[in-house]
Write a protein that holds these residues in place. Sequence first.
Motif, PDB file in Angstrom:
ATOM      1  N   ALA A  59      -4.323   0.784  -6.544  1.00 25.18           N
ATOM      2  CA  ALA A  59      -2.958   0.326  -6.770  1.00 25.18           C
ATOM      3  C   ALA A  59      -2.353   1.205  -7.856  1.00 25.18           C
ATOM      4  O   ALA A  59      -2.875   1.276  -8.964  1.00 25.18           O
TER       5      ALA A  59
ATOM      6  N   ASP B 195      -2.260  13.332  -8.951  1.00 27.05           N
ATOM      7  CA  ASP B 195      -2.951  12.719  -7.806  1.00 27.05           C
ATOM      8  C   ASP B 195      -4.468  12.707  -7.951  1.00 27.05           C
ATOM      9  O   ASP B 195      -5.203  12.717  -6.962  1.00 27.05           O
TER      10      ASP B 195
ATOM     11  N   GLU C 286       1.727  -4.986  -1.818  1.00 23.98           N
ATOM     12  CA  GLU C 286       2.352  -4.177  -2.859  1.00 23.98           C
ATOM     13  C   GLU C 286       3.431  -4.958  -3.604  1.00 23.98           C
ATOM     14  O   GLU C 286       3.572  -4.847  -4.827  1.00 23.98           O
ATOM     15  N   GLN C 287       4.213  -5.740  -2.875  1.00 20.48           N
ATOM     16  CA  GLN C 287       5.323  -6.457  -3.490  1.00 20.48           C
ATOM     17  C   GLN C 287       4.839  -7.443  -4.545  1.00 20.48           C
ATOM     18  O   GLN C 287       5.440  -7.566  -5.621  1.00 20.48           O
TER      19      GLN C 287
ATOM     20  N   LYS D 176       3.764   0.977  -7.430  1.00 18.51           N
ATOM     21  CA  LYS D 176       4.476   2.030  -6.713  1.00 18.51           C
ATOM     22  C   LYS D 176       3.904   2.259  -5.319  1.00 18.51           C
ATOM     23  O   LYS D 176       4.612   2.618  -4.386  1.00 18.51           O
ATOM     24  N   ASN D 177       2.582   2.027  -5.201  1.00 19.98           N
ATOM     25  CA  ASN D 177       1.937   2.275  -3.919  1.00 19.98           C
ATOM     26  C   ASN D 177       0.531   1.699  -3.954  1.00 19.98           C
ATOM     27  O   ASN D 177      -0.049   1.531  -5.026  1.00 19.98           O
ATOM     28  N   MET D 178      -0.018   1.382  -2.789  1.00 21.03           N
ATOM     29  CA  MET D 178      -1.421   1.026  -2.648  1.00 21.03           C
ATOM     30  C   MET D 178      -2.013   1.896  -1.550  1.00 21.03           C
ATOM     31  O   MET D 178      -1.368   2.126  -0.514  1.00 21.03           O
ATOM     32  N   LEU D 179      -3.228   2.382  -1.772  1.00 20.71           N
ATOM     33  CA  LEU D 179      -3.820   3.290  -0.807  1.00 20.71           C
ATOM     34  C   LEU D 179      -5.336   3.272  -0.925  1.00 20.71           C
ATOM     35  O   LEU D 179      -5.904   2.733  -1.880  1.00 20.71           O
TER      36      LEU D 179
END
Length: 376
Positions: A326, A201, A286-287, A315-318
């Motif tokens: 991303a 992380d 994300e898709q 896998k994820n966006m944040l």
Amino acid sequence: MKNTKYICLFFLLLPLILLSQNKEIIEIQNNSDLERNETVVAVKWEAVLSRYPQIDTSNFVVINAATKKQIPYQLEHKGLPAIQNLLVQVSVKAKTTLRLFVQKGKPNLVETKTYARFVPERKDDFAWENDKIAFRTYGKAIENTNEDAYGFDVWVKRTDKMVINERYKLGNYHKDNGNGMDYYHVGHTLGAGNMAPYVKDTIRYSANYHQWKVLDNGPLRTTFQLVYDEWNAGGIKVKAVKTISLDAGSQLNRVENVYTFEDNKAMPVVVGIIKRPEPGLISLNEQSGIMGYWEPTFVEDGTTGVGSILTTPVKNMLVNNGQILALAEVKNNVPVVYYTGAAWDKAGKIMNSAQWFEYLNRFSQDLKNPMIANVK
């Protein structure tokens, strides 16, 4: 009297008769519902040679069959001695096919629309540009100084001319001298869409690039490689080679990264965009792997839009520590491709967040529906 008419008709048709001789046909198919404007398309050179084995690479032209006008082209080498592709810049309406002729002739001079170079006089910068936007990244000489930065930098411009050399020569590129400037701040972030390992992380930044190589340098596509020495990415020893291409007319770079590390498991990575403390607009999909950011406006300098499009599963966006991220994965020694770039409202083409996000969405659709080139 009848013979005179036939003679006149013959001379009227003579240019078309001559044009039809000793030519090969290239078909560019646009099977999508989107019109493609001034797009660079690659035609396999081996396919051209198979139909035109005696072609003189210094004495041929590409002709639009409908308009009879020359099409700008470039011979792409990808860093190899032999030609790999014939690059043409074309506009093709939706659901139509554009036909081109290849024949002997003196080609018109093609305006330089992409360019890159190593900049040793500015602490090993590497800078590149096209007719829409410009970028730079940082080299070995700037490491361990207060100017060091980890990500991709953006140089906004409002001219289709090449500006890198002029700006470095003037030395005051943080001021707008009429064609744009560098007001983008990168710092210790990924800037405008750089990629880095994301282990435990945490973003595991490398040092700056230490080796570079230009593979092709315009006029329609510029491609170069940056090599990064091994670094410790949270307990994983990693090396990286980044191959970056920028086409004429595009706001986005194509980035191909190859990470080498001793592990059979996939390694998590992130593509990141620095987020300003002032309010801006963020669009995350994300898709589709689309990450867009319309920065806050700097009163005198205008507004920059930044965006990235991943072609591998996200896998994820944040938003994390002032960056928009991303998350994806890479495998050892397997290329991963994504696109990243920017736009400036003062260039007069993309003026607001809606237009920028629409540009990114359309670019993504174009990637999913590439034009098809065939030599008949």
